[in-house]
Motif scaffolding. Structure first.
Motif, PDB file in Angstrom:
ATOM      1  N   GLN A 185      26.766 -18.874  43.856  1.00  0.00           N
ATOM      2  CA  GLN A 185      27.321 -18.019  42.810  1.00  0.00           C
ATOM      3  C   GLN A 185      26.892 -18.502  41.427  1.00  0.00           C
ATOM      4  OE1 GLN A 185      31.615 -18.025  42.628  1.00  0.00           O
ATOM      5  NE2 GLN A 185      31.664 -15.992  41.724  1.00  0.00           N
ATOM      6  N   GLU A 186      26.903 -19.808  41.213  1.00  0.00           N
ATOM      7  CA  GLU A 186      26.481 -20.356  39.924  1.00  0.00           C
ATOM      8  C   GLU A 186      25.007 -20.080  39.667  1.00  0.00           C
ATOM      9  OE1 GLU A 186      27.629 -24.459  40.193  1.00  0.00           O
ATOM     10  OE2 GLU A 186      29.740 -24.012  39.790  1.00  0.00           O
ATOM     11  N   GLU A 187      24.177 -20.179  40.709  1.00  0.00           N
ATOM     12  CA  GLU A 187      22.748 -19.897  40.560  1.00  0.00           C
ATOM     13  C   GLU A 187      22.520 -18.427  40.220  1.00  0.00           C
ATOM     14  OE1 GLU A 187      21.054 -21.164  44.253  1.00  0.00           O
ATOM     15  OE2 GLU A 187      21.198 -23.293  43.745  1.00  0.00           O
ATOM     16  N   GLN A 188      23.255 -17.547  40.876  1.00  0.00           N
ATOM     17  CA  GLN A 188      23.103 -16.117  40.609  1.00  0.00           C
ATOM     18  C   GLN A 188      23.550 -15.776  39.196  1.00  0.00           C
ATOM     19  OE1 GLN A 188      25.335 -14.406  43.832  1.00  0.00           O
ATOM     20  NE2 GLN A 188      23.596 -14.424  45.212  1.00  0.00           N
ATOM     21  N   LEU A 189      24.596 -16.411  38.726  1.00  0.00           N
ATOM     22  CA  LEU A 189      25.063 -16.184  37.366  1.00  0.00           C
ATOM     23  C   LEU A 189      24.023 -16.658  36.354  1.00  0.00           C
ATOM     24  CD1 LEU A 189      27.382 -15.188  35.581  1.00  0.00           C
ATOM     25  CD2 LEU A 189      28.355 -17.489  35.722  1.00  0.00           C
ATOM     26  N   GLU A 190      23.434 -17.804  36.616  1.00  0.00           N
ATOM     27  CA  GLU A 190      22.390 -18.327  35.725  1.00  0.00           C
ATOM     28  C   GLU A 190      21.188 -17.380  35.683  1.00  0.00           C
ATOM     29  OE1 GLU A 190      19.570 -22.268  35.147  1.00  0.00           O
ATOM     30  OE2 GLU A 190      21.189 -22.315  36.607  1.00  0.00           O
ATOM     31  N   ILE A 191      20.797 -16.856  36.832  1.00  0.00           N
ATOM     32  CA  ILE A 191      19.681 -15.907  36.889  1.00  0.00           C
ATOM     33  C   ILE A 191      20.013 -14.658  36.089  1.00  0.00           C
ATOM     34  CG2 ILE A 191      18.406 -14.361  38.422  1.00  0.00           C
ATOM     35  CD1 ILE A 191      18.550 -16.643  40.525  1.00  0.00           C
ATOM     36  N   SER A 192      21.249 -14.193  36.194  1.00  0.00           N
ATOM     37  CA  SER A 192      21.662 -13.006  35.441  1.00  0.00           C
ATOM     38  C   SER A 192      21.553 -13.246  33.942  1.00  0.00           C
ATOM     39  CB  SER A 192      23.105 -12.632  35.795  1.00  0.00           C
ATOM     40  OG  SER A 192      23.199 -12.230  37.123  1.00  0.00           O
ATOM     41  N   PHE A 193      22.030 -14.413  33.497  1.00  0.00           N
ATOM     42  CA  PHE A 193      21.948 -14.720  32.069  1.00  0.00           C
ATOM     43  C   PHE A 193      20.508 -14.829  31.597  1.00  0.00           C
ATOM     44  CE2 PHE A 193      26.376 -16.676  32.335  1.00  0.00           C
ATOM     45  CZ  PHE A 193      26.965 -15.613  31.684  1.00  0.00           C
ATOM     46  N   LEU A 194      19.661 -15.434  32.430  1.00  0.00           N
ATOM     47  CA  LEU A 194      18.257 -15.588  32.042  1.00  0.00           C
ATOM     48  C   LEU A 194      17.533 -14.252  31.992  1.00  0.00           C
ATOM     49  CD1 LEU A 194      17.344 -18.784  34.088  1.00  0.00           C
ATOM     50  CD2 LEU A 194      17.699 -18.622  31.623  1.00  0.00           C
ATOM     51  N   SER A 195      17.863 -13.347  32.898  1.00  0.00           N
ATOM     52  CA  SER A 195      17.169 -12.062  32.914  1.00  0.00           C
ATOM     53  C   SER A 195      17.689 -11.106  31.848  1.00  0.00           C
ATOM     54  CB  SER A 195      17.285 -11.417  34.293  1.00  0.00           C
ATOM     55  OG  SER A 195      18.623 -11.119  34.589  1.00  0.00           O
ATOM     56  N   GLU A 196      18.886 -11.357  31.353  1.00  0.00           N
ATOM     57  CA  GLU A 196      19.475 -10.456  30.359  1.00  0.00           C
ATOM     58  C   GLU A 196      18.598 -10.340  29.114  1.00  0.00           C
ATOM     59  OE1 GLU A 196      23.473 -10.309  27.652  1.00  0.00           O
ATOM     60  OE2 GLU A 196      23.671 -10.999  29.711  1.00  0.00           O
ATOM     61  N   ALA A 197      18.095 -11.448  28.624  1.00  0.00           N
ATOM     62  CA  ALA A 197      17.278 -11.427  27.412  1.00  0.00           C
ATOM     63  C   ALA A 197      15.982 -10.639  27.627  1.00  0.00           C
ATOM     64  CB  ALA A 197      16.961 -12.850  26.967  1.00  0.00           C
ATOM     65  N   SER A 198      15.369 -10.826  28.786  1.00  0.00           N
ATOM     66  CA  SER A 198      14.104 -10.128  29.028  1.00  0.00           C
ATOM     67  C   SER A 198      14.313  -8.633  29.254  1.00  0.00           C
ATOM     68  CB  SER A 198      13.361 -10.747  30.206  1.00  0.00           C
ATOM     69  OG  SER A 198      14.087 -10.560  31.394  1.00  0.00           O
ATOM     70  N   LEU A 199      15.469  -8.248  29.770  1.00  0.00           N
ATOM     71  CA  LEU A 199      15.744  -6.836  30.017  1.00  0.00           C
ATOM     72  C   LEU A 199      16.327  -6.121  28.796  1.00  0.00           C
ATOM     73  CD1 LEU A 199      17.170  -7.090  33.627  1.00  0.00           C
ATOM     74  CD2 LEU A 199      14.945  -6.214  32.933  1.00  0.00           C
ATOM     75  N   ALA A 200      16.750  -6.880  27.809  1.00  0.00           N
ATOM     76  CA  ALA A 200      17.360  -6.283  26.624  1.00  0.00           C
ATOM     77  C   ALA A 200      16.405  -5.313  25.921  1.00  0.00           C
ATOM     78  CB  ALA A 200      17.807  -7.372  25.653  1.00  0.00           C
ATOM     79  N   ASP A 201      15.117  -5.599  25.958  1.00  0.00           N
ATOM     80  CA  ASP A 201      14.133  -4.703  25.338  1.00  0.00           C
ATOM     81  C   ASP A 201      14.185  -3.304  25.954  1.00  0.00           C
ATOM     82  OD1 ASP A 201      13.278  -6.760  23.717  1.00  0.00           O
ATOM     83  OD2 ASP A 201      11.589  -7.301  25.015  1.00  0.00           O
ATOM     84  N   TYR A 202      14.505  -3.244  27.236  1.00  0.00           N
ATOM     85  CA  TYR A 202      14.578  -1.958  27.928  1.00  0.00           C
ATOM     86  C   TYR A 202      15.952  -1.305  27.784  1.00  0.00           C
ATOM     87  CZ  TYR A 202      10.276  -3.635  30.039  1.00  0.00           C
ATOM     88  OH  TYR A 202       9.013  -4.122  30.231  1.00  0.00           O
TER      89      TYR A 202
END
Length: 67
Positions: free
Chosen positions: A37-54
């Motif tokens: 769960q902690e790994e999935q949360l970290e992945i979500s936070f990391l991908s948020e910045a890259s997806l913000a452009d979209y």
């Protein structure tokens, strides 16, 4: 001779009661789920910045406006 943690656990498992083994297994499964769960949360936070452009576009705002 110093036993590694895994070796020490294996020695303890050999003499543990069935009820203790069930509790140990339950705890290990809990820790595994927590780590996942902690790994999935970290992945979500990391991908948020890259997806913000979209996500942060007028077109997206318009597409989701009805919700």
């Amino acid at each position: 001779m110093t036993l590694r943690i895994k070796d020490l656990l294996l020695v303890k498992i050999e003499v543990a009661s069935e009820s203790t083994l069930k509790e140990v297994l339950d705890f290990l499964l809990f820790l595994e789920a927590k780590e996942t769960q902690e790994e999935q949360l970290e992945i979500s936070f990391l991908s948020e910045a890259s997806l913000a452009d979209y996500w942060l576009t007028p077109e997206e705002d318009e597409a989701w406006q009805h919700l």
